[in-house]
Write an enzyme that holds these catalytic residues in place. Structure first.
Site, PDB file in Angstrom:
ATOM      1  N   LYS A  35     -11.903 -64.590 -32.326  1.00  0.00           N
ATOM      2  CA  LYS A  35     -11.585 -64.535 -33.805  1.00  0.00           C
ATOM      3  C   LYS A  35     -11.804 -66.001 -34.288  1.00  0.00           C
ATOM      4  CE  LYS A  35      -9.598 -63.876 -37.668  1.00  0.00           C
ATOM      5  NZ  LYS A  35     -10.181 -63.092 -39.029  1.00  0.00           N
ATOM      6  N   THR A  64      -3.629 -62.739 -36.924  1.00  0.00           N
ATOM      7  CA  THR A  64      -4.378 -63.903 -36.233  1.00  0.00           C
ATOM      8  C   THR A  64      -3.467 -64.771 -35.763  1.00  0.00           C
ATOM      9  OG1 THR A  64      -6.287 -63.530 -37.933  1.00  0.00           O
ATOM     10  CG2 THR A  64      -6.265 -65.681 -36.946  1.00  0.00           C
ATOM     11  N   LYS A  71      -5.715 -72.081 -42.005  1.00  0.00           N
ATOM     12  CA  LYS A  71      -5.049 -71.575 -40.875  1.00  0.00           C
ATOM     13  C   LYS A  71      -5.867 -71.316 -39.847  1.00  0.00           C
ATOM     14  CE  LYS A  71      -2.650 -67.335 -39.371  1.00  0.00           C
ATOM     15  NZ  LYS A  71      -2.313 -66.218 -39.447  1.00  0.00           N
TER      16      LYS A  71
HETATM   17  P1  NAD Z   1       0.849 -60.824 -45.721  1.00  0.00           P
HETATM   18  O1  NAD Z   1       1.642 -62.312 -45.748  1.00  0.00           O
HETATM   19  O2  NAD Z   1       0.271 -60.061 -46.932  1.00  0.00           O
HETATM   20  O3  NAD Z   1       1.710 -59.819 -44.779  1.00  0.00           O
HETATM   21  C1  NAD Z   1       2.598 -60.180 -43.797  1.00  0.00           C
HETATM   22  C2  NAD Z   1       3.713 -59.377 -43.659  1.00  0.00           C
HETATM   23  O4  NAD Z   1       4.515 -59.505 -42.706  1.00  0.00           O
HETATM   24  C3  NAD Z   1       4.631 -59.452 -45.048  1.00  0.00           C
HETATM   25  O5  NAD Z   1       4.657 -58.211 -45.831  1.00  0.00           O
HETATM   26  C4  NAD Z   1       5.997 -59.888 -44.480  1.00  0.00           C
HETATM   27  O6  NAD Z   1       7.026 -59.636 -45.382  1.00  0.00           O
HETATM   28  C5  NAD Z   1       5.728 -59.294 -43.130  1.00  0.00           C
HETATM   29  N1  NAD Z   1       6.629 -59.676 -42.048  1.00  0.00           N
HETATM   30  C6  NAD Z   1       6.780 -61.174 -41.815  1.00  0.00           C
HETATM   31  N2  NAD Z   1       7.994 -61.477 -40.877  1.00  0.00           N
HETATM   32  C7  NAD Z   1       8.151 -59.989 -40.580  1.00  0.00           C
HETATM   33  C8  NAD Z   1       9.295 -59.445 -39.666  1.00  0.00           C
HETATM   34  N3  NAD Z   1       9.806 -60.244 -38.935  1.00  0.00           N
HETATM   35  N4  NAD Z   1       9.446 -58.138 -39.738  1.00  0.00           N
HETATM   36  C9  NAD Z   1       8.901 -57.320 -40.471  1.00  0.00           C
HETATM   37  N5  NAD Z   1       7.933 -57.749 -41.374  1.00  0.00           N
HETATM   38  C10 NAD Z   1       7.665 -59.123 -41.312  1.00  0.00           C
HETATM   39  O7  NAD Z   1      -0.517 -61.440 -44.714  1.00  0.00           O
HETATM   40  P2  NAD Z   1      -1.777 -60.473 -44.456  1.00  0.00           P
HETATM   41  O8  NAD Z   1      -2.724 -61.189 -45.233  1.00  0.00           O
HETATM   42  O9  NAD Z   1      -1.511 -59.179 -44.563  1.00  0.00           O
HETATM   43  O10 NAD Z   1      -2.114 -60.980 -42.947  1.00  0.00           O
HETATM   44  C11 NAD Z   1      -1.545 -60.567 -41.912  1.00  0.00           C
HETATM   45  C12 NAD Z   1      -2.292 -61.290 -40.608  1.00  0.00           C
HETATM   46  O11 NAD Z   1      -3.720 -60.781 -40.822  1.00  0.00           O
HETATM   47  C13 NAD Z   1      -2.247 -62.802 -40.594  1.00  0.00           C
HETATM   48  O12 NAD Z   1      -2.330 -63.144 -39.264  1.00  0.00           O
HETATM   49  C14 NAD Z   1      -3.659 -63.061 -41.420  1.00  0.00           C
HETATM   50  O13 NAD Z   1      -4.073 -64.391 -41.014  1.00  0.00           O
HETATM   51  C15 NAD Z   1      -4.585 -62.062 -40.842  1.00  0.00           C
HETATM   52  N6  NAD Z   1      -5.755 -61.875 -41.516  1.00  0.00           N
HETATM   53  C16 NAD Z   1      -5.656 -61.757 -42.985  1.00  0.00           C
HETATM   54  C17 NAD Z   1      -6.918 -61.551 -43.722  1.00  0.00           C
HETATM   55  C18 NAD Z   1      -6.624 -61.454 -45.065  1.00  0.00           C
HETATM   56  O14 NAD Z   1      -7.897 -61.531 -45.607  1.00  0.00           O
HETATM   57  N7  NAD Z   1      -5.671 -61.185 -45.762  1.00  0.00           N
HETATM   58  C19 NAD Z   1      -8.155 -61.425 -42.923  1.00  0.00           C
HETATM   59  C20 NAD Z   1      -7.954 -61.289 -41.588  1.00  0.00           C
HETATM   60  C21 NAD Z   1      -6.791 -61.564 -40.796  1.00  0.00           C
END
Ligand code: NAD
Length: 295
Positions: A168, A93, A243
């Site tokens: 979204k 997102t 966010k």
């Molecule tokens: P998270 O923080 O658990 O995972 C993000 C991952 O990206 C981490 O493991 C981090 O180490 C990795 N990362 C960051 N920079 C990196 C790079 N340069 N190279 C490789 N890996 C890298 O976040 P999440 O909860 O998995 O959410 C991911 C996305 O999905 C976000 O944009 C969030 O807004 C969206 N989202 C989350 C949810 C939820 O319920 N968690 C629901 C809908 C959407």
């Protein structure tokens, strides 16, 4: 079956990559965190040493990262190493502007691209029941759809570059506002001596009916699966609602749209977060609303 590179194996990306492995794809994964890489290895993915190494020979590259700056940084790194005819999909997102920049970068290198943010949370990621909201050209969407179907149950083509992100944030702005409205109604009902169940029984079958009430009721009891029955453990953490509401406000400012309730909802969730409740499910906003009484 496709060769898929998956970058970003956090709470969402980890289980999504695992579902691609289960569907029979060859998945090569990368994350900055060793623990996430180890989990992906245990789930059956191959692990690369870097994002660039992960995308070598991939038909499809998927990113699932925290914010626009991470997506642009990774896409800048990997796109020059992708093969002609390959496709890149971002499921994070992020802000609409960064999504459009990412598409432009891919187009410059002749790579098809789709923005495909999700709704459904970590439960949907684990159960492969996510909804994907997609933006991009018809050809790129057609190529992305069968891959996304391994991770979700509903795949919607919303329009051109950035349209998935637009859908979204508009959806989540409705959700953020409506959850506060439902919380306020229960807080008022409590003061008026009306039981939670009575308000639920009436509003869930009347004009107050909405998803925040009927699927995610913010008081314990009426909807047994809602986080209110589990001490408001997320679910969808309040900090993520901040966010998404901030992305909506940024987009509204840039586009010149008036979103006064979206702005107020952002302020309310920000105050909840600032009081140390960012990790609480967003339906816990009812506690904040109750706390405003008499102030
Ligand atoms: P998270 O923080 O658990 O995972 C993000 C991952 O990206 C981490 O493991 C981090 O180490 C990795 N990362 C960051 N920079 C990196 C790079 N340069 N190279 C490789 N890996 C890298 O976040 P999440 O909860 O998995 O959410 C991911 C996305 O999905 C976000 O944009 C969030 O807004 C969206 N989202 C989350 C949810 C939820 O319920 N968690 C629901 C809908 C959407």
């Amino acid at each position: 079956m496709a060769n898929i590179a998956f970058i970003g194996l956090g709470n969402m990306g980890g289980p999504m990559a695992a579902n691609l492995v289960k569907a029979g794809h060859k998945v090569t994964a990368f994350d900055l965190m060793e623990a996430s890489r180890a989990q992906a290895r245990a789930d059956g993915a191959g692990i690369a040493d870097s994002s660039v190494a992960a995308v070598k020979g991939a038909d499809v590259v998927i990113t699932m990262l925290p914010a626009g700056k991470h997506v642009l940084s990774v896409w800048n790194e990997v796109i020059p190493s992708m093969g002609k005819g390959a496709l890149i999909i971002d499921c994070s997102t992020i802000d609409v502007e960064s999504a459009k920049q990412a598409h432009a970068l891919a187009a410059k290198h002749g790579i098809g691209s789709v923005d495909a943010p999700v709704s459904g949370g970590t439960g949907g990621a684990k159960g492969a029941t996510l909804t994907f909201m997609c933006g991009g050209e018809d050809k790129a969407f057609a190529a992305a759809k069968p891959v996304l179907e391994n991770m979700g149950k509903k795949i919607v083509h919303c329009g051109g570059a950035g349209a998935g992100q637009a859908a979204k944030i508009c959806n989540n702005m409705i959700l953020g506002i409506s959850m506060i409205a439902v919380g306020e109604a229960f807080a008022l009902a409590e003061k008026l001596g009306l039981s939670h169940q009575a308000l639920f029984d009436v509003a869930s079958t009347s004009s107050g009916q909405c998803w925040a009430l009927t699927s995610y009721c913010p008081v314990p009891g009426p909807v047994p699966t809602s986080p209110a029955n589990n001490d408001y453990k997320p679910g969808f953490a309040s900090v993520l609602m901040v966010k998404d509401l901030t992305l909506a406000q940024d987009a509204a400012t840039a586009a010149g749209a008036a979103t006064p309730l979206g702005k107020h909802a952002q302020e309310i969730y920000k105050a909840f977060d600032a009081a140390g409740h960012g990790g609480v499910d967003f339906s816990g906003i009812i506690q904040h609303v109750r706390g405003l009484a008499g102030k």
